[in-house]
Design an enzyme around this catalytic site. Structure first.
Site, PDB file in Angstrom:
ATOM      1  N   HIS A  54       0.475 -32.155 -16.639  1.00  0.00           N
ATOM      2  CA  HIS A  54       0.478 -31.075 -15.648  1.00  0.00           C
ATOM      3  C   HIS A  54      -0.076 -31.563 -14.305  1.00  0.00           C
ATOM      4  O   HIS A  54      -1.199 -31.245 -13.928  1.00  0.00           O
ATOM      5  CB  HIS A  54      -0.354 -29.908 -16.203  1.00  0.00           C
ATOM      6  CG  HIS A  54      -0.375 -28.682 -15.335  1.00  0.00           C
ATOM      7  ND1 HIS A  54       0.626 -28.360 -14.443  1.00  0.00           N
ATOM      8  CD2 HIS A  54      -1.292 -27.677 -15.236  1.00  0.00           C
ATOM      9  CE1 HIS A  54       0.318 -27.225 -13.827  1.00  0.00           C
ATOM     10  NE2 HIS A  54      -0.836 -26.796 -14.279  1.00  0.00           N
TER      11      HIS A  54
ATOM     12  N   CYS B 125      -0.354 -23.751  -8.697  1.00  0.00           N
ATOM     13  CA  CYS B 125       0.415 -24.517  -9.706  1.00  0.00           C
ATOM     14  C   CYS B 125       1.899 -24.151  -9.662  1.00  0.00           C
ATOM     15  O   CYS B 125       2.702 -24.756 -10.360  1.00  0.00           O
ATOM     16  CB  CYS B 125      -0.128 -24.273 -11.105  1.00  0.00           C
ATOM     17  SG  CYS B 125      -1.911 -24.104 -11.170  1.00  0.00           S
TER      18      CYS B 125
ATOM     19  N   SER C 136      -3.501 -28.196 -20.878  1.00  0.00           N
ATOM     20  CA  SER C 136      -2.676 -29.263 -20.331  1.00  0.00           C
ATOM     21  C   SER C 136      -3.591 -30.263 -19.611  1.00  0.00           C
ATOM     22  O   SER C 136      -4.649 -29.880 -19.115  1.00  0.00           O
ATOM     23  CB  SER C 136      -1.661 -28.684 -19.362  1.00  0.00           C
ATOM     24  OG  SER C 136      -2.315 -27.867 -18.415  1.00  0.00           O
TER      25      SER C 136
ATOM     26  N   ILE D 259      -4.966 -33.156 -16.843  1.00  0.00           N
ATOM     27  CA  ILE D 259      -4.955 -33.593 -15.444  1.00  0.00           C
ATOM     28  C   ILE D 259      -4.111 -34.859 -15.362  1.00  0.00           C
ATOM     29  O   ILE D 259      -4.260 -35.760 -16.196  1.00  0.00           O
ATOM     30  CB  ILE D 259      -6.404 -33.865 -14.993  1.00  0.00           C
ATOM     31  CG1 ILE D 259      -7.176 -32.546 -14.860  1.00  0.00           C
ATOM     32  CG2 ILE D 259      -6.442 -34.677 -13.704  1.00  0.00           C
ATOM     33  CD1 ILE D 259      -8.681 -32.740 -14.780  1.00  0.00           C
TER      34      ILE D 259
ATOM     35  N   LYS E 165       1.641 -29.185 -21.582  1.00  0.00           N
ATOM     36  CA  LYS E 165       0.645 -29.656 -22.545  1.00  0.00           C
ATOM     37  C   LYS E 165       0.773 -31.161 -22.810  1.00  0.00           C
ATOM     38  O   LYS E 165      -0.232 -31.866 -22.873  1.00  0.00           O
ATOM     39  CB  LYS E 165       0.793 -28.878 -23.855  1.00  0.00           C
ATOM     40  CG  LYS E 165      -0.077 -29.379 -24.995  1.00  0.00           C
ATOM     41  CD  LYS E 165      -1.541 -29.039 -24.742  1.00  0.00           C
ATOM     42  CE  LYS E 165      -2.480 -29.897 -25.567  1.00  0.00           C
ATOM     43  NZ  LYS E 165      -2.675 -31.244 -25.000  1.00  0.00           N
TER      44      LYS E 165
END
Lengths: 171, 384
Positions: free
Chosen positions: B332, B83, B207, B209, B328
């Site tokens: 994300h 990430c 958060s 997808i 959030k």
């Protein structure tokens, strides 16, 4: 899981075999070739007792692929008696009974199944150190959790049970 | 070493882009950033992405997006750090310009996640963790964060609802960000009763997808004003690493990689936490915001949650975070997230953040986290 990968990690998954650093004496799990404390080479095998306590835990409601049939299941960070933390599932316990600090011990169980024709992957899980099953021996004079140096072979273990029991007995 | 500035930014809305492919999203952000800076060609392209191989069956994104954008022939590579891939790509671009190897460089973060079912995405995200000792045990990436959150609550005596303001603040700020995925405020009650994913983490700690792409164009500061009236200088940047698995950490509740990269960045910029006007944290889960605030020196150990409880993370608070919605509520798209954070800090420093403008913002910081803290990229940007 691929067959070769399964095979080369059986020591740690069946017997909690890690290493001990010959330089600083730190027990290491999972095995990692270089001691994380003193950064010297560490390749001396060391099999852990499988005793420990819950450091933290979580119940998974949305599982990754291959774990659907177990959901919801509880995973934990277990602080092994010898020091290292290990990540594992808890078994033979109701999630509401789990607490931080709960004494647990290692058992061998099915970790995942790779489809109808794939492998059954066995490995370590942890259960409460004091047996909670109704059929567990209950003797006031000799509680099972004290005398039990060899974990019970769970019914679902199959071919690897004898191997696990022997490894634990010689640990 | 040359001083480096950001001369252009671009982004796509974050969301479920069923009508757009990975390459189209990447190009859209790149095109927007090139237009913003006025450059017609770049010397190199660095693409931050985590999951294209797992979810799209496509690797080799450097050449793919360069070709799709009409830039065939240039240097182009993909950069991966889970990430943290977005900011890692910026890091490579920064090194290329600072070293003098290239003058004009594009850094794109792109991720395409919503073509797949959620169990496939859950398994793919678990590749950020230790495959043999975390994922094999059946741990989802969410549950790894849940283990941290449970222990944090236990050690420092917090309740689940004490984390609510992280999510509420992010959703409130996203209301004014046209690129954000969610434009819906949430309440304390909704936070308390949301669907559990991996206890104690529920849907509103997490958060979403998403698909998305963001891009910045870099140039030497010495020539930045030729392209834009509002260049934003990369004042400092540092990456640090930690163990992939949280069981291997000296103290799982301390983001050592976050602390090391923040300290290096502060030292390079010769500033401290009190000089920072806004901080884009990696709020993949509410617990990560708390740990990141502590690692970066905005709160002592165990006190990061207190900043949220006391309202100090809002736009007028002591340290505004997630000013455009954060992971959030902006969303994300994992490998793109680090670049969205940078684009949003640039918006704040150019005073283009609209209703969410942090007043007199001069120094902005972002911390992009790969995995549960194994790669941490800290970037400090400055208005020139």
């Amino acid at each position: 899981m691929e067959v070769a990968r399964f095979w080369r990690t059986t020591g740690q998954r069946y017997r909690l075999t890690g290493e001990v650093c010959p330089n600083c004496g730190k027990p290491i799990f999972p095995p990692r070739d270089v001691c994380p404390v003193c950064t010297k080479e560490a390749r001396t095998p060391f099999t852990f007792s499988g005793k420990g306590e819950v450091y933290s835990y979580s119940t998974i409601h949305v599982p990754p692929q291959g774990f659907e049939r177990f959901a919801p299941y509880t995973v934990a960070l277990v602080r092994l008696a010898e020091g290292p933390l290990v990540t594992a599932q808890l078994t033979d316990v109701d999630e509401a009974e789990v607490y931080i600090g709960m004494p647990v011990e290692m058992v061998t169980r099915v970790l995942r199944e790779d489809g109808e024709r794939g492998m059954l992957v066995y490995g370590y899980k942890f259960r409460p150190a004091r047996p909670v099953r109704d059929d567990a021996p209950k003797s006031a004079a000799e509680p099972a959790h004290v005398s039990e140096t060899v974990p019970d072979a769970p019914a679902e273990v199959g071919p690897s049970a004898a191997q696990v029991a022997m490894a634990s007995a010689t640990a | 070493m040359r001083d480096v500035s950001i001369i252009g930014i671009g982004q796509t809305p974050v969301g479920e882009h069923w009508d757009k492919s990975l390459r189209e999203l990447g190009f859209q952000a790149l095109h927007a950033a090139m237009n913003d800076s006025g450059v017609e060609r770049v010397d190199a392209l660095y693409v931050g992405n985590m999951l294209s191989g797992e979810l799209t069956g496509q690797e080799h994104l450097g050449a793919l997006i360069a070709d799709f954008a009409g830039l065939r022939g240039i240097e182009a590579i993909k950069v991966e750090a889970a990430c943290g891939s977005g900011a890692a790509a910026l890091r490579v671009g920064y090194m290329a310009v600072a070293s003098g190897l290239h003058d004009i460089v594009a850094c794109v973060g792109v991720e395409k996640m919503t073509d797949q079912q959620s169990d496939t995405v859950t398994s793919a995200l678990a590749t950020a963790a230790d495959a043999e000792y975390e994922a094999l045990q059946g741990l989802s990436f969410v549950s790894i964060n849940a283990l941290l959150m449970r222990r944090y609550m236990h050690e420092y005596g917090y309740k689940k609802e004490d984390f609510a303001n992280f999510a509420i603040t992010a959703h409130a700020n996203a209301m004014n960000n046209p690129y954000a995925m969610f434009h819906t405020p949430i309440t304390r009650e909704q936070f308390a009763t949301a669907k559990p994913i991996a206890d104690p983490i529920n849907l509103l700690d997490s958060s979403p997808i998403a698909d998305g792409a963001a891009c910045v164009i870099l140039a030497p500061t010495a020539i930045a004003k030729e392209f834009t009236g509002k260049p934003v200088r990369v004042r400092a940047m540092a990456i640090a690493t930690d163990t992939l698995a949280i069981h291997d950490r000296r103290d799982p509740l301390y983001l050592e990689g976050g602390a090391i990269s923040a300290q290096k960045a502060y030292a390079m910029a010769n500033v401290g936490p009190s000089d920072i006007d806004l901080f884009e944290v990696h709020d993949a889960f509410t617990i990560m915001s708390a740990l990141s605030l502590e690692a970066a020196g905005f709160a002592p150990r165990g006190q990061g949650v207190r900043l949220a409880m006391e309202g100090e993370i809002g736009l007028n608070g002591r340290i505004p975070i997630t000013t455009m919605g954060g992971l959030k509520a902006r969303g994300h798209p994992v490998g793109a997230t680090g670049m969205y954070q940078i684009v949003e800090v640039v918006e704040q420093l150019r005073e283009e953040a609209g209703a969410n403008q942090v007043k007199n913002a001069r120094l902005g910081m972002a911390q992009n986290i790969g995995g549960s803290g194994a790669t941490v990229v800290t970037t400090i940007l400055e208005r020139l």
